[in-house]
Design a protein around this motif. Structure first.
Motif, PDB file in Angstrom:
ATOM      1  N   HIS A 234      84.885   6.092-124.240  1.00 18.75           N
ATOM      2  CA  HIS A 234      85.334   4.792-124.722  1.00 18.75           C
ATOM      3  C   HIS A 234      85.825   3.931-123.568  1.00 18.75           C
ATOM      4  O   HIS A 234      86.408   4.453-122.610  1.00 18.75           O
ATOM      5  CB  HIS A 234      86.454   4.980-125.755  1.00 18.75           C
ATOM      6  N   HIS A 235      85.570   2.622-123.647  1.00 21.04           N
ATOM      7  CA  HIS A 235      86.039   1.674-122.640  1.00 21.04           C
ATOM      8  C   HIS A 235      87.520   1.905-122.332  1.00 21.04           C
ATOM      9  O   HIS A 235      88.288   2.042-123.265  1.00 21.04           O
ATOM     10  CB  HIS A 235      85.833   0.253-123.170  1.00 21.04           C
ATOM     11  N   TRP A 323      81.656  -2.074-120.947  1.00 23.38           N
ATOM     12  CA  TRP A 323      81.630  -2.965-122.121  1.00 23.38           C
ATOM     13  C   TRP A 323      82.735  -4.013-122.016  1.00 23.38           C
ATOM     14  O   TRP A 323      83.447  -4.070-121.021  1.00 23.38           O
ATOM     15  CB  TRP A 323      81.786  -2.139-123.403  1.00 23.38           C
ATOM     16  N   ASP A 456      79.632  -1.379-136.574  1.00 23.04           N
ATOM     17  CA  ASP A 456      79.938  -0.529-135.412  1.00 23.04           C
ATOM     18  C   ASP A 456      81.344   0.068-135.544  1.00 23.04           C
ATOM     19  O   ASP A 456      81.756   0.867-134.711  1.00 23.04           O
ATOM     20  CB  ASP A 456      79.798  -1.308-134.087  1.00 23.04           C
ATOM     21  N   LEU A 468      81.609   8.715-131.706  1.00 20.50           N
ATOM     22  CA  LEU A 468      82.442   7.726-131.023  1.00 20.50           C
ATOM     23  C   LEU A 468      82.020   6.314-131.454  1.00 20.50           C
ATOM     24  O   LEU A 468      80.837   5.999-131.471  1.00 20.50           O
ATOM     25  CB  LEU A 468      82.248   7.879-129.507  1.00 20.50           C
ATOM     26  N   ALA A 469      83.016   5.495-131.828  1.00 14.93           N
ATOM     27  CA  ALA A 469      82.699   4.126-132.276  1.00 14.93           C
ATOM     28  C   ALA A 469      83.630   3.164-131.560  1.00 14.93           C
ATOM     29  O   ALA A 469      84.543   3.576-130.825  1.00 14.93           O
ATOM     30  CB  ALA A 469      82.842   4.012-133.786  1.00 14.93           C
ATOM     31  N   ILE A 470      83.403   1.874-131.786  1.00 18.70           N
ATOM     32  CA  ILE A 470      84.172   0.876-131.031  1.00 18.70           C
ATOM     33  C   ILE A 470      85.637   0.848-131.457  1.00 18.70           C
ATOM     34  O   ILE A 470      86.516   0.519-130.675  1.00 18.70           O
ATOM     35  CB  ILE A 470      83.505  -0.504-131.134  1.00 18.70           C
ATOM     36  N   GLU A 507      77.283  -0.726-128.327  1.00 18.14           N
ATOM     37  CA  GLU A 507      77.933  -0.125-127.152  1.00 18.14           C
ATOM     38  C   GLU A 507      78.009   1.391-127.287  1.00 18.14           C
ATOM     39  O   GLU A 507      77.782   2.128-126.335  1.00 18.14           O
ATOM     40  CB  GLU A 507      79.364  -0.660-126.984  1.00 18.14           C
ATOM     41  N   TYR A 508      78.383   1.837-128.487  1.00 14.09           N
ATOM     42  CA  TYR A 508      78.592   3.275-128.694  1.00 14.09           C
ATOM     43  C   TYR A 508      77.532   3.887-129.613  1.00 14.09           C
ATOM     44  O   TYR A 508      77.714   4.983-130.130  1.00 14.09           O
ATOM     45  CB  TYR A 508      79.998   3.516-129.238  1.00 14.09           C
ATOM     46  N   ASN A 510      73.899   4.977-129.410  1.00 14.03           N
ATOM     47  CA  ASN A 510      72.845   5.039-128.393  1.00 14.03           C
ATOM     48  C   ASN A 510      71.586   5.793-128.807  1.00 14.03           C
ATOM     49  O   ASN A 510      70.721   6.035-127.974  1.00 14.03           O
ATOM     50  CB  ASN A 510      73.404   5.609-127.088  1.00 14.03           C
ATOM     51  N   ASN A 514      71.882   7.515-134.651  1.00 12.48           N
ATOM     52  CA  ASN A 514      73.210   6.914-134.788  1.00 12.48           C
ATOM     53  C   ASN A 514      73.154   5.553-135.450  1.00 12.48           C
ATOM     54  O   ASN A 514      74.060   5.182-136.189  1.00 12.48           O
ATOM     55  CB  ASN A 514      73.890   6.785-133.420  1.00 12.48           C
TER      56      ASN A 514
END
Ligand code: ACM
Ligand code: ZN
Length: 567
Positions: A234-235, A323, A456, A468-470, A507-508, A510, A514
């Motif tokens: 994660h960012h 991101w 997302d 993993l999500a935003i 972003e997450y 990929n 997913n």
């Protein structure tokens, strides 16, 4: 005369015997035979089933050949019989499925589907309506088995009158953070069509990648379509994976996908982001930045080894590897920026028949413009008050250019700041306030608030057991509960709300798997929000219909989030 009468009596007898012999004439169906999502406006279940076998004819006018071929292929797949669409119109007979256009249907996208044991008719005011009737019929078919041999399948008798609540029923897919191949995009389009979604907003350009071939500016894909690495986790991330990543669509790929979508009555709206989210373009043509010599910053120094090396040499600008919101944006002062964007748009315009081009407009920090002499000169020369008005100038100028080419712009709700461009449509994402304000100003609006439309976000509070999500939390129940029409609007203002859209930022996300997991069943729920009459909404009933739908998706090989049906 007598002779003719006798013949016709014989025919009637043959017909009646045939009918009596049809074992499906009086089959009793149950509610579970009619699980359709989005729920039709009106559905009357009756007795009997239509048998699809090798004798089934699919017929209708030449003007419905696209839809007829689609239906014949769908039935061939389901039954194992090679059915074809023919444009002879044979009356009667117990094996005929007829498509027709019917002016008396009250809605452009509306349809009437009549299934009886001895025939099926799908009528629409337009081919789009007929296509939606076919999609409904598709959900009345047994869930596909992997057995490809020929079999007899039956469709429950029914009478359906149906039409959408909203004209804009959208899904956005971000193919810039992560790239998805053509085959997957087609599958995504099929999934949308299955639920009568009709606008595919294709997010094609970003900080992390430029995904559409532009012949005039080849570096956009030679340089801009690839990044040297991506943050891990994660960012701001724990490391950089140091893997070169990317891809793009050639103009031929784009044409192929647009044609595919068009034949499924889906309009593709490309998004070419400006003035922010533009680092891939800047890496390709650094003059687009206010400061071409300033190195691209990767937050927390999570930069790849390859990019670090480039920046220690003579290449300060790189395609972004992390991101978030970036500060290096298109320079609004230099003429070159406008020339470049117009040149790129000149190639985008003919690829997309849609009236719309989405120009982004979100998340554009103004600090580069504040210290850029070119941008400050532009503010002064144009008599602008501040950098917000400079953004508005930028968007208005692009709008004028696109309007002259016959296109209308859509922008994220930040385009309200500094004044809306005269003909712009606003996509309200930071809540519904922007949408309400735009509608009050007489502008068209598409609702896509993070609270209900960001696919997302996590689907469960048990985040550790989710991919993993935003961030956030958006369960399917909340999507289903969404009411796109803001209560603050008067009846006159409500006409500006075109509909709603689900957003899949990647972003997450990929992998195709997913995307499916994050989209299904939230898109299923949204399809009912935008299609079905408001009064038809019923969560418990939706949940009942969701179970077989999940089974359908899984049989199609898709991964689905099942939290709602586990309860
Ligand atoms: C957005 O989510 N930045 C439109
Ligand atoms: Zn500048």
């Amino acid at each position: 005369m007598k002779w003719h009468k006798a013949i016709s009596r014989v025919w009637i007898l043959v017909f009646l015997l045939g009918a009596c012999n049809n074992p499906y004439k009086s089959t009793k169906n149950s509610e579970t035979d009619y699980y359709i999502t989005p729920k039709p406006a009106q559905i009357d279940m009756t007795e009997g089933r239509f048998l699809v076998n090798g004798k089934t004819l699919v017929q209708g006018p030449e003007s419905l050949a696209n839809e007829g071929i689609f239906l014949a292929s769908m039935l061939s797949m389901a039954s194992g019989h090679g059915l074809e669409y023919g444009n002879e119109t044979q009356e009667g007979g117990s094996h005929v499925i007829t498509l027709r256009l019917d002016e008396t249907i009250g809605h452009d996208e509306g349809y009437r589907l009549q299934v009886a044991y001895d025939g099926i008719t799908i009528s629409g005011k337009t081919p789009t309506g007929v296509f939606y009737g076919i999609q409904t019929l598709g959900q009345l078919l047994p869930i596909q088995s992997t057995d490809t041999g020929s079999k007899e399948i039956t469709i429950p008798a029914v009478s359906i009158e149906d039409y959408p609540r909203f004209a804009y029923r959208g899904m956005m897919l971000d193919v810039a953070r992560n790239f998805f191949p053509k085959k997957f995009i087609k599958q995504f389009i099929d999934l949308m069509a299955m639920h009568k979604m009709n606008r595919f907003h294709w997010h094609l350009t970003e900080d992390q990648g430029w995904r559409i071939e532009i012949k005039k500016y080849p570096k956009l894909t030679e340089v801009g379509a690839y990044r040297n690495g991506t943050i891990v986790g994660h960012h701001p991330g724990t490391a950089n994976d140091n893997k070169r990543y990317g891809g793009f669509y050639t103009q031929d790929d784009i044409k192929e996908i647009v044609a595919y979508a068009t034949s499924r009555h889906i309009e593709v709206i490309p998004e070419i982001e400006l003035p922010g989210h533009s680092q891939a373009a800047i890496a390709s043509y650094p003059e687009l930045s206010c400061f071409p010599n300033e190195p691209t910053k990767v937050f927390n120094d999570m930069i790849s080894d390859a990019s670090r090396k480039l920046q220690s040499g003579r290449t300060p600008k790189i395609v972004q590897e992390t991101w978030g919101v970036q500060h290096d944006v298109y320079c609004a002062g230099k003429e070159f920026t406008y020339e470049f964007l117009q040149g790129a748009l000149d190639e985008v315009i003919p690829l997309f028949p849609s009236n719309y081009i989405h120009i982004g407009g979100d998340e554009c920090p103004k600090d580069s413009w504040e210290r850029c002499p070119n941008c400050q000169k532009r503010i002064k020369d144009e008599g602008l008050r501040d950098e917000h008005e400079l953004q508005s100038y930028f968007v208005r100028r692009m709008e004028k250019y696109l309007n002259e080419k016959g296109k209308r712009i859509i922008g994220w709700d930040e385009i309200l700041e500094g004044g809306l461009a005269p003909n712009a449509t606003v996509m309200s994402w930071r809540g519904t306030k922007g949408g309400v304000e735009a509608a009050k100003q007489g502008h068209d609006v598409i609702m896509t608030p993070t609270s209900h439309c960001y696919f997302d976000y996590y689907q469960s509070e048990d985040k550790e057991h989710e991919p993993l999500a935003i961030g956030g939390y958006l369960p399917v129940q909340t999507v289903y509960a969404y009411e796109p029409m803001p209560s603050e609007l008067t009846e006159d203002e409500q006409q500006f709300v075109l509909g709603a859209q689900g957003n899949v930022w990647t972003e997450y996300i990929n992998t195709p798997d997913n995307v499916h997991y994050m989209t299904l069943p939230r898109m299923t729920a949204l399809s009912e929000v935008v299609w079905s009459p408001k009064e038809a909404k019923d969560w418990d009933n939706f949940k009942k219909r969701l179970r077989p739908m999940v089974h359908r998706y899984e049989t199609m090989g898709m991964r689905v989030a099942k939290h709602a049906i586990k309860e």
